[in-house]
Scaffold this motif. Sequence first.
Motif, short mmCIF file in Angstrom:
data_model
loop_
_atom_site.label_atom_id
_atom_site.label_comp_id
_atom_site.label_asym_id
_atom_site.label_seq_id
_atom_site.Cartn_x
_atom_site.Cartn_y
_atom_site.Cartn_z
N ASN A 44 10.30 -8.14 6.78
CA ASN A 44 9.07 -8.12 5.98
C ASN A 44 8.88 -9.37 5.12
OD1 ASN A 44 6.75 -6.75 4.55
ND2 ASN A 44 8.14 -7.08 2.82
N GLU A 104 1.58 -3.23 1.72
CA GLU A 104 1.84 -3.87 3.01
C GLU A 104 1.68 -5.39 2.97
OE1 GLU A 104 -0.47 -1.85 6.03
OE2 GLU A 104 0.53 0.05 5.60
N ASN A 105 0.71 -5.87 2.20
CA ASN A 105 0.38 -7.30 2.29
C ASN A 105 0.84 -8.15 1.13
OD1 ASN A 105 -0.86 -6.71 4.69
ND2 ASN A 105 -2.93 -6.69 3.85
N ASP A 110 5.56 -12.49 1.75
CA ASP A 110 5.28 -11.45 2.72
C ASP A 110 4.87 -12.04 4.08
OD1 ASP A 110 5.18 -8.45 2.65
OD2 ASP A 110 3.31 -8.92 3.70
N VAL A 111 5.67 -11.72 5.09
CA VAL A 111 5.43 -12.27 6.42
C VAL A 111 4.18 -11.60 7.03
CG1 VAL A 111 6.40 -12.47 8.76
CG2 VAL A 111 7.86 -12.83 6.75
N HIS A 162 6.55 -1.50 3.82
CA HIS A 162 5.81 -2.72 3.48
C HIS A 162 5.21 -3.41 4.70
CE1 HIS A 162 7.00 -2.45 -0.73
NE2 HIS A 162 8.19 -2.07 -0.29
N VAL A 163 5.30 -2.76 5.84
CA VAL A 163 4.78 -3.33 7.09
C VAL A 163 3.96 -2.21 7.75
CG1 VAL A 163 5.46 -4.24 9.37
CG2 VAL A 163 6.79 -4.86 7.34
CA CA Z 1 4.44 -6.82 4.38
#
Ligand code: CA
Length: 495
Positions: A128, A172-173, A185-186, A220-221
């Motif tokens: 992540n 998530e972002n 954050d990837v 988180h993804v």
């Molecule tokens: Ca993320």
Amino acid sequence: ANADQWKGKSIYQLFTDRFAPPSATAPARTSPLPETCDPIQQTWCGGTWLSIIDKLDYIQGMGFDAVWISPVSQNIDVYTPYNYAYHGYWVNDPLVLNPRFGSSDDLKALSNALHARGMYFMVDVVVNNIPSLNAYDAVNSTALKLDGSLWTDPSEFHPQCWIDYSNQTSVENCWLGDDKVALMDVNTENPTVVSTLNSWIGNLTSTYGIDGLRIDAAKHVPGTFWTKFCAASGVFCIGEVYGSDIDFAASFQTEKWMDSVLGYPLYYGIVNGFGTPSGNMSSFVEIAQQTLATFPQPGLLGNFIENHDLPRWRNTTSDSQLAYNAMVAQFIFDGLPIVYYGQEQDFSHGAGDPYNRAALWPSNYANTTTYQHIRRLNDIRHAVITNGTQFNGKNFLDSQTTIVASTKTDVAFRKGPLLAVLTNRGSPSVAQAFGVPTSGWSAQSAVIDLLSCKQYAVGSGGAISVSYAASGYGGMPYIFVSQTDAAALKICGDV
Ligand code: CA
Ligand code: ABC
């Protein structure tokens, strides 16, 4: 190995840097090797993949058949406001192994050593985020190249923002970490990122014979990323979904994003129920019931009472009876028990990160009462699983836990042939008792408590009553089976 093959396994979680010191003949990866390992220093203490092999007898001696190790990929190897990346979670290039912990051959040797013992190998993976010391100017191509990050194009990251936990899009972002060590954050929607990570994970699991993955920061993804990632890995995936929201955690199974998740909700239930003398058992019961009703496969949840992000169990409560009851809940309830290294040594230093990550070697790997308690719980699971002992036509793994009785201070639950009777009375100062009105066994039959090997008679209506002495035995847990089953299981010899 797939989810079905993992059913019934019992997992020992360790930090490579902290579990075992390098042997005299091994080249030191840390120089100079610290004489003592003080967790507050947040620096490498010298453990390696090879040094883990030296102590596999200790893990297997407790009855575990799987080991989860901290991340194996390359980290930033620089001084930060939180010192060094000894924990392995500051991965800047997933594709490269972490030279601090050994070589490719060393990691293969660990995998082979585990397999030679019939044990499964689980590795923690971080995709992540990528660390940066330069929070607000991290995502520009020059900074990215200097950091040695796998991702060097700004489009491979989400723009900087700190997470707002009340908003799932932000979760998530936006970025984990803080402005001291930012976790960039990837962009897990970028096609290059997706294809690179998917082919990497398939290679990693096949090259190193990895049987399962612990997925860091799973919430988180977007879940759809994991469906393909886990398929590409070809192995069992268990995600870290940190939080108490049962519906959200269950969606990882319901939506088929991954096989399972760590049992964070049940963790909170165990803490509420057993974390203090006369805790709130109704909270445990409520969370337990909701867990069973909501997860499609509660039998695959990873049940723990401490880990590297949480306080040590014994830090919050020193009463050993509470710990022993909590561990029975952890081992007998639906799921895969996960014991964090040091739990068996009653480590209590640790209100949280970094104190909960002390080196294990100062314990001398002692054969403590807790070590033996864990051994017995694993022995009971193995016996009941391999023997196929049934209750009402169903064996242990195929039966779902049912709560049979509960009060403010007690709970009794059945899983297949086993009936756990637990209390949060701790070490009571006056003798006390608890009765389970309907145990499921018939009146006048005999049952055995597999922890004390004592025999009990089932009373009228199928009742079982237990007592908690004011001294000595105290508020101990019980695990009952019928006398016939006890004889077959051989945990208590000839009974
Ligand atoms: Ca993320
Ligand atoms: C570093 C330093 C520490 C310092 C800290 C601020 O920064 O080392 O000394 O105190 C890694 C390292 C850490 C390091 C961090 C950040 O990176 O191990 O030492 O801390 O640089 C995973 C891993 C974890 C790892 C990372 C990052 C992720 O297990 O070891 O940390 O790769 C969140 C994430 C979760 C993450 C966890 C640490 O943070 O979701 O993936 N763990 C709420 C949120 C959770 C959140 C949690 C803690 O806070 O919902 O998502 O976890 O911040 C309950 C609620 C929960 C609530 C809790 C606190 O209360 O139900 O929702 O959780 O009641």
